[in-house]
Motif scaffolding. Sequence first.
Motif, PDB file in Angstrom:
ATOM      1  N   THR B 224       0.834  -1.199   0.000  1.00  0.00           N
ATOM      2  CA  THR B 224       0.000   0.000   0.000  1.00  0.00           C
ATOM      3  C   THR B 224       0.868   1.247   0.000  1.00  0.00           C
ATOM      4  O   THR B 224       0.622   2.190  -0.770  1.00  0.00           O
ATOM      5  N   GLY B 225       1.880   1.250   0.856  1.00  0.00           N
ATOM      6  CA  GLY B 225       2.778   2.396   0.920  1.00  0.00           C
ATOM      7  C   GLY B 225       3.467   2.628  -0.412  1.00  0.00           C
ATOM      8  O   GLY B 225       3.570   3.765  -0.883  1.00  0.00           O
ATOM      9  N   ILE B 226       3.922   1.543  -1.060  1.00  0.00           N
ATOM     10  CA  ILE B 226       4.620   1.654  -2.341  1.00  0.00           C
ATOM     11  C   ILE B 226       3.721   2.316  -3.377  1.00  0.00           C
ATOM     12  O   ILE B 226       4.099   3.304  -4.017  1.00  0.00           O
ATOM     13  N   VAL B 227       2.503   1.772  -3.535  1.00  0.00           N
ATOM     14  CA  VAL B 227       1.607   2.292  -4.572  1.00  0.00           C
ATOM     15  C   VAL B 227       1.138   3.710  -4.232  1.00  0.00           C
ATOM     16  O   VAL B 227       1.092   4.578  -5.103  1.00  0.00           O
ATOM     17  N   SER B 228       0.821   3.953  -2.938  1.00  0.00           N
ATOM     18  CA  SER B 228       0.364   5.281  -2.527  1.00  0.00           C
ATOM     19  C   SER B 228       1.396   6.348  -2.851  1.00  0.00           C
ATOM     20  O   SER B 228       1.084   7.375  -3.448  1.00  0.00           O
ATOM     21  N   SER B 229       2.658   6.091  -2.448  1.00  0.00           N
ATOM     22  CA  SER B 229       3.683   7.110  -2.647  1.00  0.00           C
ATOM     23  C   SER B 229       3.958   7.301  -4.131  1.00  0.00           C
ATOM     24  O   SER B 229       4.223   8.409  -4.588  1.00  0.00           O
ATOM     25  N   GLU B 230       3.870   6.197  -4.892  1.00  0.00           N
ATOM     26  CA  GLU B 230       4.078   6.282  -6.344  1.00  0.00           C
ATOM     27  C   GLU B 230       2.992   7.144  -6.978  1.00  0.00           C
ATOM     28  O   GLU B 230       3.261   7.996  -7.835  1.00  0.00           O
ATOM     29  N   MET B 231       1.738   6.937  -6.537  1.00  0.00           N
ATOM     30  CA  MET B 231       0.610   7.693  -7.101  1.00  0.00           C
ATOM     31  C   MET B 231       0.657   9.154  -6.672  1.00  0.00           C
ATOM     32  O   MET B 231       0.327  10.045  -7.448  1.00  0.00           O
ATOM     33  N   ALA B 232       1.063   9.390  -5.405  1.00  0.00           N
ATOM     34  CA  ALA B 232       1.125  10.763  -4.904  1.00  0.00           C
ATOM     35  C   ALA B 232       2.147  11.560  -5.698  1.00  0.00           C
ATOM     36  O   ALA B 232       1.970  12.752  -5.949  1.00  0.00           O
ATOM     37  N   LYS B 233       3.246  10.891  -6.092  1.00  0.00           N
ATOM     38  CA  LYS B 233       4.336  11.541  -6.813  1.00  0.00           C
ATOM     39  C   LYS B 233       3.925  11.890  -8.238  1.00  0.00           C
ATOM     40  O   LYS B 233       4.253  12.941  -8.769  1.00  0.00           O
TER      41      LYS B 233
END
Lengths: 268, 268, 268, 268
Positions: B224-233
Amino acid sequence: MKLTKKRIAEIVFDHNDWASRTFDVVLLVLIFGSVIVATLDSVAELRSRFGTTFYILEVVFTVLFTIEYVLRVWLTGKTLRYVTSFYGIVDLLAILPFYLSFFVADVQLLTVVRALRLLRVVRILKLGRYLSEADFISQSLKASMAKIQIFLFTVLTVVLIMGTLMYLVEGPSSGFTSIPRGMYWAIVTLTTVGFGDITPSTPLGQFIASLIMLLGYAIIAVPTGIVSSEMAKRRNPHDLINTKTCHSCGAEGLGVDDKFCKKCGGEL
Amino acid sequence: MKLTKKRIAEIVFDHNDWASRTFDVVLLVLIFGSVIVATLDSVAELRSRFGTTFYILEVVFTVLFTIEYVLRVWLTGKTLRYVTSFYGIVDLLAILPFYLSFFVADVQLLTVVRALRLLRVVRILKLGRYLSEADFISQSLKASMAKIQIFLFTVLTVVLIMGTLMYLVEGPSSGFTSIPRGMYWAIVTLTTVGFGDITPSTPLGQFIASLIMLLGYAIIAVPTGIVSSEMAKRRNPHDLINTKTCHSCGAEGLGVDDKFCKKCGGEL
Amino acid sequence: MKLTKKRIAEIVFDHNDWASRTFDVVLLVLIFGSVIVATLDSVAELRSRFGTTFYILEVVFTVLFTIEYVLRVWLTGKTLRYVTSFYGIVDLLAILPFYLSFFVADVQLLTVVRALRLLRVVRILKLGRYLSEADFISQSLKASMAKIQIFLFTVLTVVLIMGTLMYLVEGPSSGFTSIPRGMYWAIVTLTTVGFGDITPSTPLGQFIASLIMLLGYAIIAVPTGIVSSEMAKRRNPHDLINTKTCHSCGAEGLGVDDKFCKKCGGEL
Amino acid sequence: MKLTKKRIAEIVFDHNDWASRTFDVVLLVLIFGSVIVATLDSVAELRSRFGTTFYILEVVFTVLFTIEYVLRVWLTGKTLRYVTSFYGIVDLLAILPFYLSFFVADVQLLTVVRALRLLRVVRILKLGRYLSEADFISQSLKASMAKIQIFLFTVLTVVLIMGTLMYLVEGPSSGFTSIPRGMYWAIVTLTTVGFGDITPSTPLGQFIASLIMLLGYAIIAVPTGIVSSEMAKRRNPHDLINTKTCHSCGAEGLGVDDKFCKKCGGEL
């Protein structure tokens, strides 16, 4: 203070003085009370003991809600608009089941409608301090809607293919009696609910199930990521209120507690 | 307007006028219809009652899909390229099972292939307003792929060690009849699915299981953290409204604060 | 090219030419092969049929791993440091069980140790393109460690209190035979695994269970939030490679494809 | 060094020298020890074997905690304030059950209270390096509280409507004997716990259940998104290294880019 039509309308629609606030609180208590009574009434042993009490309470609630509905219809300027609005229909549905129960044999179906009364709470809450926060959540979800739709469609495609596969691999002996049941199992597994009412028993079925679970583990990250990034981007309603702007240099986003502008040193 | 080859190609491939849009909608209905029929056909009681209807519908769907496939092959310039492309194969798989069922005895295996028809919907959706959003999700996932691969490898190592441990601690009496079954249980537990078909019964087994669950609780945060931070960026397709376009070279998607075009160096 | 000690060390430790890469690939195949054999060997029906084959394969794997271990000990300059290092111990544990099985009666306990062989894969993967990504994940987790420790302590306090409460409310008749079992159930519930081997049956117990589940729903957000925000803050390893700095004005973080600085317009 | 009242107060309340740190460690061991004994005492077979030992240990723990409580009451300046404070009550609850057990027949109810002793650990941990991290988590949660309240209210409305619906669709034969039980099932499903003690058996019930699960899949993203974005926004305690301190007024935590102190306006 006389109970003129204008005064009653203030009490019913506004939330400014003690009279209108008392009206809101009484309404809240009635709504929660009626929902709790409807809920307890479904428990067989409570019904057999307190059935009559429950019925009397239901009559009281319905009469009060009817008075409120009539008041709203009478007080509203654009009556037709209110009656056909979302809240108008919810208000009507709150009282209709009781009156219909005299004509309709299947009373049970009306119980669900009584549960809808809880939606009426939203109107009262909407006007409190929760409005901006609820707005924040619903706007974040609306902005994410297109992405979540695509995501759900992808999930459904996976569910259909996996459900079909498990139906063929496991067969009726493990409970996979049809493709729809296989899809039901795939949804139960992919959402990590995992009831365990249907489980694979063959090694191949357990292997495919493991793949589905690991897949579910990876894709559960997607909706969370979508909503998280959307919320992170969006300005928090609290932050909008809680910033100051420097009158000297025009710098924005300064803290409420700040006494001097951090950019130009000017007093705030 | 005559039905020239060019006109038919427009209807089949484009999505601009009412004729081509009608073609898309009819195709969508046919795809969903055929998938629903295949699904319902697997329910024993429905099959015994409507089996013949289902078969006739399947014939109709297959004939229409065959016509469509022949049209696409005829209309496409580079025929070989289409036939060997992903969509070409999916289109062929949509009609092949029916014809094969005359020669192959095991008709059941062809049912999965019929479920693949749903993939054809993607082509039609791809050309709508969902394109950029789907692109956003798939790009975020692609960028996270290396991290997710490492994560899955770590998870599999944990699964192997925990599965072996539980096989030794609990043994066959609790359902842990082999290491692969222990690994299946570890995956069921670590992904928080928790069917309950195999559960530890000894205190030591329950203690180890508790550790695995708390571990799963902590590491579910990682994908979740991986995808969230990727999407936020990543830049959201919606945000493209807040960009500037260079008037010198026409480059799009420039930042609002940028003073010079990053492609041609022209002042903005 | 002679097989000097220096040449052998290059093949074993480096990953530059075809010889050392072949060594890595062969080692990977051997590690996965040995783990798969150990796993399949635990399936009763496969053991009864292929038991002898599995044993011969295990002997082959162990001999090859022993040769590799002896090579590493011989080639390494600081032998003691290698032998006592994490990888040195993992390498030793990969071969020790087999030799111990001649002296120790309980062979089963050695099976777990064989599963540890998978950890050896990490060494080979560490030197590929995954290094920076794995580093990113482990650094994010390390930075979140203090927060996750507090979180786990809070969870354990909740688990203890809820486990005790359920033990008193539900009692042995529903499977809550002791506080440790109540705690096991609380962990199963709070982590949303939900096996269903122990479930509350009294209305009060189901009410408390509902509260625990809603609590779990709210606090599952915490570890995810911690890791997500930590990852979002941290610079992605990919991004570090993929930015340019303007030589004219010193602006950083420019895209690799940019030809002109977006701040000053200078050519890159 | 004499044991003056001031010296004892230092040992009990401070954490600076070896004596006060030893006091903390001994207290930690006693707290964990007493909780572990209470837990093991509930296991029937352990109680029958070590019951007397457990009782003696419990007496020792209680005597020591009583001495500590008396010390705190004696040492604190504002005694009443301490006794009525959160920690004062927790400290009292740690010893009260034992003394009450002489008068109250139902000893079992006192067991939960003994589990509360674990809360005492928080006081000791609070003064370590975990303080700022725990503060970070609790502040993030407090800031998200209003959003999470709205979210939980929405979830409860969904739970009520779905629970009522499933009670009507499935009925008592599948275990949905009342609306409260239907709501219990809806919570079990929506939180993805999925015990499997109550599961839908009719096709319509399974269809509605599938919708609830997909809904749960989508809305599990909401609390995570709320907390993640709140944490991402908030300053991490670790980041405090990257802040400036005002030399004029000593204000800490100023941004690195700030040119003037936001508290006193002094140039940085």
